[in-house]
Write a protein that holds these residues in place. Structure first.
Motif, mmCIF file in Angstrom:
data_model
loop_
_atom_site.group_PDB
_atom_site.id
_atom_site.type_symbol
_atom_site.label_atom_id
_atom_site.label_comp_id
_atom_site.label_asym_id
_atom_site.label_seq_id
_atom_site.Cartn_x
_atom_site.Cartn_y
_atom_site.Cartn_z
ATOM 1 N N UNK A 100 66.245 -5.572 60.876
ATOM 2 C CA UNK A 100 66.118 -6.517 59.763
ATOM 3 C C UNK A 100 65.041 -6.139 58.750
ATOM 4 N N UNK A 101 64.259 -5.101 59.025
ATOM 5 C CA UNK A 101 63.077 -4.823 58.206
ATOM 6 C C UNK A 101 63.401 -3.919 57.017
ATOM 7 N N UNK A 102 64.237 -4.421 56.138
ATOM 8 C CA UNK A 102 64.537 -3.709 54.899
ATOM 9 C C UNK A 102 65.113 -4.699 53.901
ATOM 10 N N UNK A 103 64.762 -4.519 52.635
ATOM 11 C CA UNK A 103 65.354 -5.300 51.552
ATOM 12 C C UNK A 103 65.928 -4.333 50.531
ATOM 13 N N UNK A 104 67.049 -4.714 49.960
ATOM 14 C CA UNK A 104 67.533 -3.944 48.826
ATOM 15 C C UNK A 104 66.930 -4.572 47.565
ATOM 16 N N UNK A 105 66.624 -3.716 46.605
ATOM 17 C CA UNK A 105 66.116 -4.224 45.331
ATOM 18 C C UNK A 105 66.440 -3.241 44.214
ATOM 19 N N UNK A 106 66.122 -3.660 42.994
ATOM 20 C CA UNK A 106 66.325 -2.849 41.799
ATOM 21 C C UNK A 106 64.978 -2.220 41.464
ATOM 22 N N UNK A 107 64.790 -0.917 41.740
ATOM 23 C CA UNK A 107 63.447 -0.338 41.631
ATOM 24 C C UNK A 107 62.875 -0.327 40.219
ATOM 25 N N UNK A 108 63.694 -0.111 39.208
ATOM 26 C CA UNK A 108 63.140 -0.075 37.850
ATOM 27 C C UNK A 108 62.664 -1.451 37.413
ATOM 28 N N UNK A 109 63.367 -2.499 37.816
ATOM 29 C CA UNK A 109 62.892 -3.843 37.486
ATOM 30 C C UNK A 109 61.579 -4.146 38.200
ATOM 31 N N UNK A 110 61.429 -3.617 39.410
ATOM 32 C CA UNK A 110 60.167 -3.815 40.130
ATOM 33 C C UNK A 110 59.027 -3.101 39.422
ATOM 34 N N UNK A 111 59.169 -1.815 39.162
ATOM 35 C CA UNK A 111 58.044 -1.055 38.622
ATOM 36 C C UNK A 111 57.734 -1.458 37.184
ATOM 37 N N UNK A 112 58.758 -1.724 36.384
ATOM 38 C CA UNK A 112 58.504 -2.151 35.005
ATOM 39 C C UNK A 112 57.886 -3.549 34.976
ATOM 40 N N UNK A 113 58.368 -4.433 35.839
ATOM 41 C CA UNK A 113 57.793 -5.770 35.913
ATOM 42 C C UNK A 113 56.365 -5.754 36.403
ATOM 43 N N UNK A 114 56.085 -4.891 37.389
ATOM 44 C CA UNK A 114 54.722 -4.804 37.921
ATOM 45 C C UNK A 114 53.758 -4.270 36.859
ATOM 46 N N UNK A 115 54.214 -3.315 36.054
ATOM 47 C CA UNK A 115 53.355 -2.800 34.977
ATOM 48 C C UNK A 115 52.970 -3.912 34.008
ATOM 49 N N UNK A 116 53.917 -4.784 33.686
ATOM 50 C CA UNK A 116 53.626 -5.903 32.790
ATOM 51 C C UNK A 116 52.635 -6.871 33.415
ATOM 52 N N UNK A 117 52.809 -7.155 34.699
ATOM 53 C CA UNK A 117 51.888 -8.058 35.402
ATOM 54 C C UNK A 117 50.479 -7.467 35.421
ATOM 55 N N UNK A 118 50.382 -6.178 35.718
ATOM 56 C CA UNK A 118 49.075 -5.514 35.800
ATOM 57 C C UNK A 118 48.371 -5.551 34.446
ATOM 58 N N UNK A 119 49.117 -5.321 33.371
ATOM 59 C CA UNK A 119 48.521 -5.450 32.037
ATOM 60 C C UNK A 119 47.998 -6.866 31.806
ATOM 61 N N UNK A 120 48.769 -7.846 32.243
ATOM 62 C CA UNK A 120 48.351 -9.232 32.074
ATOM 63 C C UNK A 120 47.084 -9.569 32.837
ATOM 64 N N UNK A 140 44.641 -7.507 33.043
ATOM 65 C CA UNK A 140 43.528 -6.870 32.349
ATOM 66 C C UNK A 140 43.447 -5.368 32.457
ATOM 67 N N UNK A 141 44.374 -4.735 33.172
ATOM 68 C CA UNK A 141 44.340 -3.281 33.280
ATOM 69 C C UNK A 141 44.786 -2.633 31.971
ATOM 70 N N UNK A 142 44.238 -1.473 31.685
ATOM 71 C CA UNK A 142 44.732 -0.635 30.600
ATOM 72 C C UNK A 142 45.792 0.299 31.178
ATOM 73 N N UNK A 143 47.024 0.170 30.720
ATOM 74 C CA UNK A 143 48.085 1.077 31.139
ATOM 75 C C UNK A 143 48.317 2.029 29.968
ATOM 76 N N UNK A 144 47.863 3.256 30.127
ATOM 77 C CA UNK A 144 47.855 4.245 29.057
ATOM 78 C C UNK A 144 48.939 5.278 29.345
ATOM 79 N N UNK A 145 49.999 5.238 28.561
ATOM 80 C CA UNK A 145 51.143 6.122 28.795
ATOM 81 C C UNK A 145 51.060 7.341 27.877
ATOM 82 N N UNK A 146 51.990 8.302 28.130
ATOM 83 C CA UNK A 146 51.981 9.555 27.368
ATOM 84 C C UNK A 146 50.595 10.234 27.442
#
Length: 471
Positions: free
Chosen positions: A184-204, A206-212
């Motif tokens: 039972x120890x597994x979940x399916x998820x949409x990885x891009x929605x997770x990582x993109x959503x987490x980046x937005x939360x982290x910015x909120x 106070x982190x600086x997310x500096x791309x490129x």
């Protein structure tokens, strides 16, 4: 760069309104408390837990492309309790109690990812449906049964169940199945929605997310020998980031940095996805509870039924490229895509007549002993995590929590887990690295052929097991 072409997942988030436009890059020198190199899940989870614990910390995340560019935005969407070093391997090195603690921590991590995504409003299609490991031959059935019996001997730590073909068919109907294991120890998820959503939360937070902003070099702390010391720092073309601590969260791209070129071997894993499949297909096939699926062959395969009723399916088999080369051209291999489509259609013959819409891939990171690790070197001020061997979607979360405790000097159970502070030996120089890695991939392919021909467990696979994490 056309980022949406990198995977089904990034294509879908772009279609849903995320333009995948890079955030602003570093603009000159910067002073922070913690500089995290890598804007994938390891780096973002670390930033998340650091700022939840200490909201006043100055945290910068440096990303060479965009958040989710690497494996975090391209993987199979398995948030599982899998860890690349097996229980027996960990127990031999660290003792049974430490191996048990590691397994429990990984099981708990699946729940933690679900908890945080719900609490932070990250809609990533998280469904904890477990994993079905199909057995499609006598040799595979023996292997699955052995894993279930080993778990039972440990007190049912991983909740493995053994299913006969009749029980299996109530959950999934695939060709040639003679039984299955289920955890039972597994979940399916949409990885891009997770990582993109987490980046937005982290910015909120106070982190600086500096791309490129690719890192050219991570430099350690220099001692104060009377002339004045300096903390660790990260050199980029756009300036230098000075910090109290630097976290290297670069996974496969660790092999591209000075000083760590032989720490990780970048091995490619490729995926395909079908078109959305109609209800009558799923009435026949099942997978109605969000289960992920694999079978017990040696050359790894993995799949899920997506939230929009596709099958996203991947596997190993792409070659290692000489000199640890990472290049966009390696993300696509028509030979491997064809093999994946044939393998999936062999599993589910009802797929005949339906189309495949996406094919993609990317590198994952493998340490020489297949042992993922996390740690902090106080002398240099550099922390690290990685070597997930493709099992990183959940392990990155455990890494982020563990790095937070190490950096903030919290004395917790996490900092005593057996992967903390582990140092793998370096990979061999070329051409030995190229010869050995590709020989291992061919050996696993040959092992599956051997089992189909003989009907018995592969001798070749048994000889290779000590080199593959002790599974």
């Amino acid at each position: 760069m056309n980022y949406r072409s990198l995977s089904l997942w990034l294509d879908q988030v772009a279609e849903a309104g995320d333009p995948l436009t890079p955030r602003a890059p570093l603009d000159g020198d910067l002073d922070v408390d913690v500089c995290i190199v890598g804007g994938g899940l390891t780096g973002l989870w670390t930033a998340y837990y650091l700022l939840r614990a200490e909201p006043t910390l100055r945290v910068a995340v440096l990303e060479a492309q965009i958040a989710g560019f690497g494996a975090s935005g391209r993987n199979g969407g398995w948030c599982s309790a899998l860890f690349p070093s097996g229980f027996s391997s960990l127990a031999r090195r660290h003792g049974a109690d430490a191996a048990t603690a590691m397994r429990r921590a990984m099981n708990d991590t699946v729940e933690e990812v679900g908890r945080v995504t719900a609490a932070e409003g990250i809609d990533c299609d998280f469904v904890r449906g477990g994993t079905i490991e199909l057995a499609r031959s006598a040799a595979q059935l023996t292997r699955v049964r052995s894993a279930v019996e080993a778990d039972a001997a440990r007190g049912g730590l991983d909740g493995y169940e053994m299913w006969d073909d009749a029980v299996t068919s109530t959950r999934v109907r695939a060709s040639g199945v003679v039984g299955a294991g289920y955890t039972p120890h597994c979940a399916r998820l949409h990885p891009a929605r997770l990582v993109r959503g987490l980046a937005t939360v982290v910015e909120g937070l106070g982190a600086l997310v500096l791309e490129q902003t690719p890192a050219l070099e991570i430099l350690p702390r220099t001692p104060d020998n009377g002339a004045g010391g300096a903390g660790p720092r990260v050199r980029t073309e756009r300036g230098t980031v000075y910090a109290q601590h630097v976290v290297r969260a670069t996974e496969a791209w660790t092999s591209q940095l000075p000083g760590t070129r032989r720490a990780i071997a970048p091995i490619y894993s490729l995926m395909v996805a079908t078109e959305p499949l109609p209800p009558e297909f799923w009435d026949r096939v099942g997978l109605s509870r969000g289960e992920t699926f694999t079978d017990a062959r040696h050359l790894v395969i993995y799949g899920q039924r997506t939230a929009d009723d596709r099958i996203a399916f991947g596997g190993r088999g792409a070659p290692y490229h000489f000199g640890s080369r990472i290049a966009p051209a390696s993300d696509r291999d028509d030979r491997v895509f064809g093999a994946l489509r044939r393998t999936l259609t062999d599993l589910f013959p009802d797929l005949r007549g339906f189309g495949f819409t996406h094919g993609w891939g990317g590198p994952l990171g493998i340490a020489r002993d297949w042992n993922a690790s996390v740690g902090l070197d106080p002398a240099s001020g550099i922390a690290w995590a990685g070597g997930y061997v493709g099992d990183g979607l959940s392990t990155t979360n455990l890494a982020g929590r563990t790095l937070t405790d190490l950096l903030l000097r919290h004395d917790t159970d996490l900092v005593r887990l057996p992967w903390v502070g582990h140092r793998s030996r370096r990979w061999e120089p070329e051409p030995l690295r190229w010869l050995g890695t590709n020989a291992g991939l061919r050996a696993m392919t040959a092992a599956d052929v051997e089992e189909r021909v003989t009907g018995r467990e592969s001798v070749a696979a048994r000889l290779m097991a000590p080199f593959l994490g002790g599974h």
